[in-house]
Write an enzyme that holds these catalytic residues in place. Structure first.
Site, PDB file in Angstrom:
ATOM      1  CD  GLU A 142      -1.239   0.381   3.467  1.00  0.00           C
ATOM      2  OE1 GLU A 142      -1.489   1.622   3.245  1.00  0.00           O
ATOM      3  OE2 GLU A 142      -1.377   0.176   4.636  1.00  0.00           O
ATOM      4  CE  LYS A 170      -6.637   6.873   5.886  1.00  0.00           C
ATOM      5  NZ  LYS A 170      -7.286   7.117   7.132  1.00  0.00           N
ATOM      6  CG  ASP A 193     -13.877   6.064  13.364  1.00  0.00           C
ATOM      7  OD1 ASP A 193     -13.396   5.686  12.083  1.00  0.00           O
ATOM      8  OD2 ASP A 193     -12.527   7.444  13.480  1.00  0.00           O
ATOM      9  CB  SER A 244     -11.114   1.308   8.937  1.00  0.00           C
ATOM     10  OG  SER A 244     -10.421   0.651   7.794  1.00  0.00           O
ATOM     11  CB  ALA A 245     -13.730   1.441   4.496  1.00  0.00           C
ATOM     12  CG  ASP A 246      -8.351  -0.711   5.997  1.00  0.00           C
ATOM     13  OD1 ASP A 246      -8.260   0.169   4.903  1.00  0.00           O
ATOM     14  OD2 ASP A 246      -7.611  -0.552   6.842  1.00  0.00           O
ATOM     15  CE  LYS A 257      -1.204   1.694  14.343  1.00  0.00           C
ATOM     16  NZ  LYS A 257      -1.671   1.121  13.660  1.00  0.00           N
TER      17      LYS A 257
END
Ligand code: PSU
Ligand code: MN
Length: 303
Positions: free
Chosen positions: A26, A87, A139, A141-143, A160
């Site tokens: 990435e 991003k 919140d 993440s779209a990951d 993390k």
């Protein structure tokens, strides 16, 4: 068509058509995750590790609206230093491409391009996840959504503790994403080898990992797989100490009203400052380690 927006570097295209191992990387980690020039040095070192293991690296980034699958050294330097690099996650693509912008791909953004290019494995540092307090902030993440739908295996160093690690693992379970630790039972927490959570499964060598990946593809199961490798012991940081530092960075983030996609880059930078740069060294070495393991898996997978 997707490929009309994509330039596959000749070296990568050749490897793909010859069935040789290719490892995607990435670019958000370069543009938003690490300071210059450490970001460029690390990106080069990561590519070298992958080559040493007989695989071809394909760093993915967007330059003036073109999706680059595999970048040159000049392009790496450009993406690491250019101002206004967006991003890019899933939702950002249509605008960034149509407006000829520069973009650095997140885990989600990289998975999308890797899948389109026919790359099955992707190495990074850490993925995004469920944030602490997500019940209120929403919140997430779209990951995680990408891991649910896109057929690319992601090798990382766990999650993390700026995130809700347990919540992230629950989300991945619901999404049907296999989560497997590598060489350990403990699910790693990026800077630390242990998070207090265990994964359900582990691999102890590249062969086991490749066999599981093959089974996933053979079955036609949609979605990714997460392989979590612990940071090398020498660079590991104590979990409790990191908890305190991350807690402080999160409070500052709140006070400054930082939100959305700016949260992760802010926290990474603050943690680096608060650890006197030590967290950056851990970050660099965990990515190198993931690249080593990931490219060995890719090599076995292409047998
Ligand atoms: N974690 C890191 N370094 C990073 C990122 C995460 O240690 O650079 C980046 C990755 O690109 C990841 C993204 O996909 O942050 C997640 O951002 P968000 O939480 O806004 O989805
Ligand atoms: Mn977010």
């Amino acid at each position: 068509m997707f490929k009309d927006y994509m330039d596959i570097k000749p070296e990568v295209a050749e490897a793909l058509s010859a069935g040789k191992p290719v490892v995607a990387l990435e670019s958000t980690i370069i543009s938003h995750g690490m300071p210059y020039p450490k970001n460029v040095e690390t990106a080069r070192a990561v590519e070298n590790v992958i080559r040493e293991n007989g695989a071809v690296p394909a760093t993915i980034a967007i330059i003036k609206g073109r999706i680059k699958v595999g970048i040159t050294d000049e392009e790496l330097e450009y993406i690491a230093t250019a101002k206004n690099v967006a991003k890019v996650s899933r939702r950002d693509y249509p605008i960034v491409l149509s407006q000829q912008m520069d973009g650095a791909t997140t885990v989600a953004g990289t998975m999308i391009a890797a899948e389109a290019a026919g790359i099955r494995l992707f190495v990074t540092g850490g993925i995004g996840g469920v944030h602490r307090g997500a019940a209120e902030s929403h919140d997430i993440s779209a990951d995680l959504e990408e891991l649910k739908t896109t057929d690319v295996v992601v090798v990382c160093a766990g999650v993390k503790s700026i995130l809700d690690i347990g919540g992230t693992l629950e989300y991945l379970e619901t999404a049907g994403v296999p989560v497997v630790t590598y060489g350990t039972d403990d699910f790693p927490a990026f800077y630390s080898s242990k998070s207090g959570f265990k994964a359900e499964y582990r691999f102890d060598d590249p062969k086991q990992a490749a066999a599981a990946i093959r089974a996933k593809y053979d079955m036609g199961l949609r979605g990714g797989m997460l392989i979590a490798c612990p940071v090398p012991e020498k660079y590991e940081m104590p979990f409790d100490e990191m908890e305190k530092i991350i807690g402080q960075a999160l409070r500052e983030c709140d006070e400054k009203g930082i939100s959305g996609k700016r949260i992760t880059p802010f926290i990474l930078d603050r943690v680096k400052q608060l650890t006197g740069g030590e967290s950056l060294e851990a970050n660099i070495h965990l990515v190198l380690n993931n690249a080593d393991i990931g490219s060995k898996i890719a090599a076995d997978l292409s047998k």
